[in-house]
Design a protein around this motif. Sequence first.
Motif, PDB file in Angstrom:
ATOM      1  N   GLU A   1      15.409  16.293  -1.216  1.00 55.93           N
ATOM      2  CA  GLU A   1      16.162  16.641  -0.016  1.00 55.93           C
ATOM      3  C   GLU A   1      17.472  17.366  -0.319  1.00 55.93           C
ATOM      4  O   GLU A   1      17.801  18.361   0.322  1.00 55.93           O
ATOM      5  CB  GLU A   1      16.426  15.373   0.805  1.00 55.93           C
ATOM      6  CG  GLU A   1      17.116  15.658   2.134  1.00 55.93           C
ATOM      7  CD  GLU A   1      17.278  14.396   2.954  1.00 55.93           C
ATOM      8  OE1 GLU A   1      17.918  14.457   4.012  1.00 55.93           O
ATOM      9  OE2 GLU A   1      16.753  13.343   2.535  1.00 55.93           O
ATOM     10  N   PRO A   2      18.254  16.930  -1.296  1.00 52.49           N
ATOM     11  CA  PRO A   2      19.516  17.646  -1.567  1.00 52.49           C
ATOM     12  C   PRO A   2      19.366  18.822  -2.539  1.00 52.49           C
ATOM     13  O   PRO A   2      20.366  19.343  -3.048  1.00 52.49           O
ATOM     14  CB  PRO A   2      20.404  16.559  -2.177  1.00 52.49           C
ATOM     15  CG  PRO A   2      19.449  15.681  -2.903  1.00 52.49           C
ATOM     16  CD  PRO A   2      18.165  15.702  -2.118  1.00 52.49           C
ATOM     17  N   TYR A   3      18.152  19.272  -2.801  1.00 53.83           N
ATOM     18  CA  TYR A   3      17.929  20.308  -3.812  1.00 53.83           C
ATOM     19  C   TYR A   3      18.579  21.629  -3.389  1.00 53.83           C
ATOM     20  O   TYR A   3      18.468  22.067  -2.233  1.00 53.83           O
ATOM     21  CB  TYR A   3      16.427  20.505  -4.044  1.00 53.83           C
ATOM     22  CG  TYR A   3      16.090  21.683  -4.929  1.00 53.83           C
ATOM     23  CD1 TYR A   3      16.330  21.634  -6.294  1.00 53.83           C
ATOM     24  CD2 TYR A   3      15.545  22.840  -4.390  1.00 53.83           C
ATOM     25  CE1 TYR A   3      16.036  22.710  -7.111  1.00 53.83           C
ATOM     26  CE2 TYR A   3      15.236  23.916  -5.200  1.00 53.83           C
ATOM     27  CZ  TYR A   3      15.494  23.856  -6.556  1.00 53.83           C
ATOM     28  OH  TYR A   3      15.198  24.920  -7.361  1.00 53.83           O
ATOM     29  N   MET A   4      19.246  22.275  -4.345  1.00 50.62           N
ATOM     30  CA  MET A   4      19.869  23.583  -4.133  1.00 50.62           C
ATOM     31  C   MET A   4      18.929  24.671  -4.660  1.00 50.62           C
ATOM     32  O   MET A   4      18.457  24.601  -5.798  1.00 50.62           O
ATOM     33  CB  MET A   4      21.213  23.659  -4.870  1.00 50.62           C
ATOM     34  CG  MET A   4      21.930  24.990  -4.691  1.00 50.62           C
ATOM     35  SD  MET A   4      23.449  25.075  -5.672  1.00 50.62           S
ATOM     36  CE  MET A   4      24.380  23.725  -4.947  1.00 50.62           C
ATOM     37  N   LEU A   5      18.667  25.694  -3.828  1.00 47.56           N
ATOM     38  CA  LEU A   5      17.727  26.750  -4.197  1.00 47.56           C
ATOM     39  C   LEU A   5      18.225  27.524  -5.409  1.00 47.56           C
ATOM     40  O   LEU A   5      19.425  27.765  -5.576  1.00 47.56           O
ATOM     41  CB  LEU A   5      17.500  27.703  -3.020  1.00 47.56           C
ATOM     42  CG  LEU A   5      16.828  27.112  -1.780  1.00 47.56           C
ATOM     43  CD1 LEU A   5      16.729  28.162  -0.684  1.00 47.56           C
ATOM     44  CD2 LEU A   5      15.448  26.572  -2.119  1.00 47.56           C
ATOM     45  N   ASN A   6      17.257  27.931  -6.221  1.00 46.99           N
ATOM     46  CA  ASN A   6      17.542  28.712  -7.422  1.00 46.99           C
ATOM     47  C   ASN A   6      17.202  30.173  -7.182  1.00 46.99           C
ATOM     48  O   ASN A   6      16.231  30.497  -6.497  1.00 46.99           O
ATOM     49  CB  ASN A   6      16.741  28.156  -8.613  1.00 46.99           C
ATOM     50  CG  ASN A   6      17.118  28.825  -9.921  1.00 46.99           C
ATOM     51  OD1 ASN A   6      16.593  29.856 -10.280  1.00 46.99           O
ATOM     52  ND2 ASN A   6      18.062  28.224 -10.640  1.00 46.99           N
ATOM     53  N   GLY A   7      18.021  31.072  -7.747  1.00 44.35           N
ATOM     54  CA  GLY A   7      17.805  32.503  -7.524  1.00 44.35           C
ATOM     55  C   GLY A   7      16.648  33.085  -8.296  1.00 44.35           C
ATOM     56  O   GLY A   7      16.127  34.139  -7.936  1.00 44.35           O
ATOM     57  N   GLU A   8      16.217  32.424  -9.366  1.00 44.28           N
ATOM     58  CA  GLU A   8      15.144  32.959 -10.201  1.00 44.28           C
ATOM     59  C   GLU A   8      13.841  32.203 -10.045  1.00 44.28           C
ATOM     60  O   GLU A   8      12.765  32.779 -10.255  1.00 44.28           O
ATOM     61  CB  GLU A   8      15.577  32.930 -11.673  1.00 44.28           C
ATOM     62  CG  GLU A   8      14.579  33.557 -12.624  1.00 44.28           C
ATOM     63  CD  GLU A   8      15.039  33.519 -14.068  1.00 44.28           C
ATOM     64  OE1 GLU A   8      14.279  33.969 -14.945  1.00 44.28           O
ATOM     65  OE2 GLU A   8      16.156  33.021 -14.312  1.00 44.28           O
ATOM     66  N   TRP A   9      13.917  30.934  -9.653  1.00 49.81           N
ATOM     67  CA  TRP A   9      12.726  30.099  -9.594  1.00 49.81           C
ATOM     68  C   TRP A   9      12.583  29.463  -8.218  1.00 49.81           C
ATOM     69  O   TRP A   9      13.578  29.072  -7.601  1.00 49.81           O
ATOM     70  CB  TRP A   9      12.788  28.985 -10.647  1.00 49.81           C
ATOM     71  CG  TRP A   9      12.828  29.498 -12.052  1.00 49.81           C
ATOM     72  CD1 TRP A   9      13.929  29.803 -12.788  1.00 49.81           C
ATOM     73  CD2 TRP A   9      11.701  29.795 -12.893  1.00 49.81           C
ATOM     74  NE1 TRP A   9      13.579  30.261 -14.031  1.00 49.81           N
ATOM     75  CE2 TRP A   9      12.208  30.250 -14.116  1.00 49.81           C
ATOM     76  CE3 TRP A   9      10.325  29.699 -12.725  1.00 49.81           C
ATOM     77  CZ2 TRP A   9      11.385  30.621 -15.165  1.00 49.81           C
ATOM     78  CZ3 TRP A   9       9.501  30.064 -13.768  1.00 49.81           C
ATOM     79  CH2 TRP A   9      10.034  30.524 -14.978  1.00 49.81           C
ATOM     80  N   ASP A  10      11.344  29.363  -7.778  1.00 43.58           N
ATOM     81  CA  ASP A  10      10.998  28.625  -6.564  1.00 43.58           C
ATOM     82  C   ASP A  10      10.410  27.279  -6.973  1.00 43.58           C
ATOM     83  O   ASP A  10       9.491  27.228  -7.802  1.00 43.58           O
ATOM     84  CB  ASP A  10       9.975  29.393  -5.714  1.00 43.58           C
ATOM     85  CG  ASP A  10      10.592  30.599  -5.026  1.00 43.58           C
ATOM     86  OD1 ASP A  10      11.793  30.540  -4.721  1.00 43.58           O
ATOM     87  OD2 ASP A  10       9.864  31.587  -4.804  1.00 43.58           O
ATOM     88  N   LEU A  11      10.948  26.204  -6.379  1.00 45.91           N
ATOM     89  CA  LEU A  11      10.455  24.858  -6.678  1.00 45.91           C
ATOM     90  C   LEU A  11       9.242  24.561  -5.802  1.00 45.91           C
ATOM     91  O   LEU A  11       9.326  24.575  -4.574  1.00 45.91           O
ATOM     92  CB  LEU A  11      11.554  23.821  -6.427  1.00 45.91           C
ATOM     93  CG  LEU A  11      11.177  22.361  -6.699  1.00 45.91           C
ATOM     94  CD1 LEU A  11      10.826  22.163  -8.169  1.00 45.91           C
ATOM     95  CD2 LEU A  11      12.299  21.433  -6.262  1.00 45.91           C
ATOM     96  N   LEU A  12       8.109  24.316  -6.428  1.00 46.54           N
ATOM     97  CA  LEU A  12       6.879  24.010  -5.705  1.00 46.54           C
ATOM     98  C   LEU A  12       6.671  22.506  -5.514  1.00 46.54           C
ATOM     99  O   LEU A  12       5.928  22.098  -4.623  1.00 46.54           O
ATOM    100  CB  LEU A  12       5.675  24.603  -6.439  1.00 46.54           C
ATOM    101  CG  LEU A  12       5.708  26.116  -6.672  1.00 46.54           C
ATOM    102  CD1 LEU A  12       4.448  26.574  -7.388  1.00 46.54           C
ATOM    103  CD2 LEU A  12       5.875  26.861  -5.357  1.00 46.54           C
ATOM    104  N   GLY A  13       7.292  21.685  -6.317  1.00 45.90           N
ATOM    105  CA  GLY A  13       7.142  20.235  -6.198  1.00 45.90           C
ATOM    106  C   GLY A  13       7.605  19.550  -7.460  1.00 45.90           C
ATOM    107  O   GLY A  13       7.822  20.176  -8.517  1.00 45.90           O
ATOM    108  N   MET A  14       7.746  18.217  -7.355  1.00 40.20           N
ATOM    109  CA  MET A  14       8.120  17.420  -8.512  1.00 40.20           C
ATOM    110  C   MET A  14       7.410  16.073  -8.426  1.00 40.20           C
ATOM    111  O   MET A  14       8.029  15.045  -8.141  1.00 40.20           O
ATOM    112  CB  MET A  14       9.640  17.236  -8.574  1.00 40.20           C
ATOM    113  CG  MET A  14      10.150  16.657  -9.883  1.00 40.20           C
ATOM    114  SD  MET A  14      11.959  16.633  -9.935  1.00 40.20           S
ATOM    115  CE  MET A  14      12.213  15.833 -11.526  1.00 40.20           C
ATOM    116  N   PRO A  15       6.116  16.053  -8.658  1.00 37.35           N
ATOM    117  CA  PRO A  15       5.373  14.789  -8.577  1.00 37.35           C
ATOM    118  C   PRO A  15       5.669  13.903  -9.781  1.00 37.35           C
ATOM    119  O   PRO A  15       6.206  14.348 -10.809  1.00 37.35           O
ATOM    120  CB  PRO A  15       3.914  15.249  -8.561  1.00 37.35           C
ATOM    121  CG  PRO A  15       3.931  16.556  -9.281  1.00 37.35           C
ATOM    122  CD  PRO A  15       5.245  17.194  -8.962  1.00 37.35           C
TER     123      PRO A  15
END
Length: 493
Positions: A148-162
């Motif tokens: 929920e508090p994740y800050m977007l990265n300019g080079e990478w898109d976060l798809l998940g963290m299972p």
Amino acid sequence: LNDSAPLTVNLGVTLQQIIDVDEKNQILTTNIWVRMLWVDQYLSWNETEFGGLKQIRLDPKRIWVPDILMYNSADERFDGTYPTNVVVDSNGKCLYLPPGIFKSSCKIDVTYFPFDEQKCNMKFGSWSHSGFQVDLQMVNTSGGADLEPYMLNGEWDLLGMPAVRSEFKYECCPEPYPDITFTVHIRRRTLFYGTNLLVPCVLISTLTLLVFTMPPESGEKLSLGITILLSLTVFLLLVAEAMPPTSDVVPLIGKYFATTLCMVAGSVVLTVLTLNFHHRSPETSKMSRTTRKVLLEWLPRLLCMPPPRDDKQDDVRDQVRETLKTDNISMNSLKTLEIGELSSHNLLASMERREIGHDFPLQAGHDFSPGLNNDLSPRLARNFPTLPSSGFNIPVSTADDSGMHCVRGAARPSNESQQILKELRYIANHFRGKNEDDKASNEWRYAAMTVDRLCLGIFAIFTMVTTGTILMSAPHVVTEVRDFFLGLVGQGG
């Protein structure tokens, strides 16, 4: 209290930010808050006895805390957390939230760079307690980290963290050692690499086609090919600096650059061959029958090339030269010429008129026809002597006459008239040889133009096929290309 029973510790993480993905050193740097929950019966109290006190905060050095560490840490201190206070409730429930900058080792797969996806594992577990002593469980029953508090990265898109819980038994010890592995699933955003690497590479590879459209007379045909080759080499060095020095796989963009580099190198080699054909002369090279069939007949017909242009003026000149060659003007006809008209100009002009069928007398001072005046007369080897005029005319014939009617005077053929015919035959032979040499040189130039046209078609097809095949083999390339153009439109707006 049963001290022999394992203590249950609930573990969870909150991902704040992906700081860096170092492909060269294969290290993932993240900002994570670790959350640990357990119950310590020895830290419980009766609230009524302590004035209704429900919570206290204690230094982690003064109480027991689980030695939960990240197994695949690449930090110099190994543990990158900051020791915060432990929140203890009256019932013995303990909450420990140490934040930290975690550097984890991650095997970077650059097979589809820059359209790649990475899965980096972060393995947490107790360093010294087995599963019989500390039972490690996940806080989030559904599995995964808090994003929920994740800050977007300019080079990478976060798809998940299972997250996955597992137990491992070492050879030294029979007891199991539980651990929880969080997998950071990220996908590279290709806007930066598309605008700075892919688009220039595609444009430079397209410029290779211009090498085969540039005329050899410009002198810059080979220079353009070498310049394109050097430009691709510079871009390839930029890609090599960003990639890890591994020999396991070749990145997708590396394959594309290497293929384009080989294509440009091949274009330089073929350009040298084309220039060799273009500058060949009949004195040093003679075109074989097979080469003439292939380069002058079959390939031009296959490539829809126009045939070499024939000059009609050369046909007229050839007819005049054949007249000189067959010696249609005999010594007897020279006897009928007026001495004053035995100049080279009048003689050549009269022969031209006789060859094309005009029968009318030429007067002294008659000039060449346009077809001969600009070609033959300026190239005479020497100035011929002009004999004095004595009133003779060239014979005139009509359609009814079956023979030639001559007005004969007192003049007789001399050595000078024979010298004139000798010089005229020399000039005709000279131009006939020059015409054959020019024809052979033009054939070599036309062969060079055929090779250029063939290479243009082959390299155009090769560029489109390689670009489409290599780039379309990457996963999710359609999505990335769509996002790339949307990003360009967003920047333009």
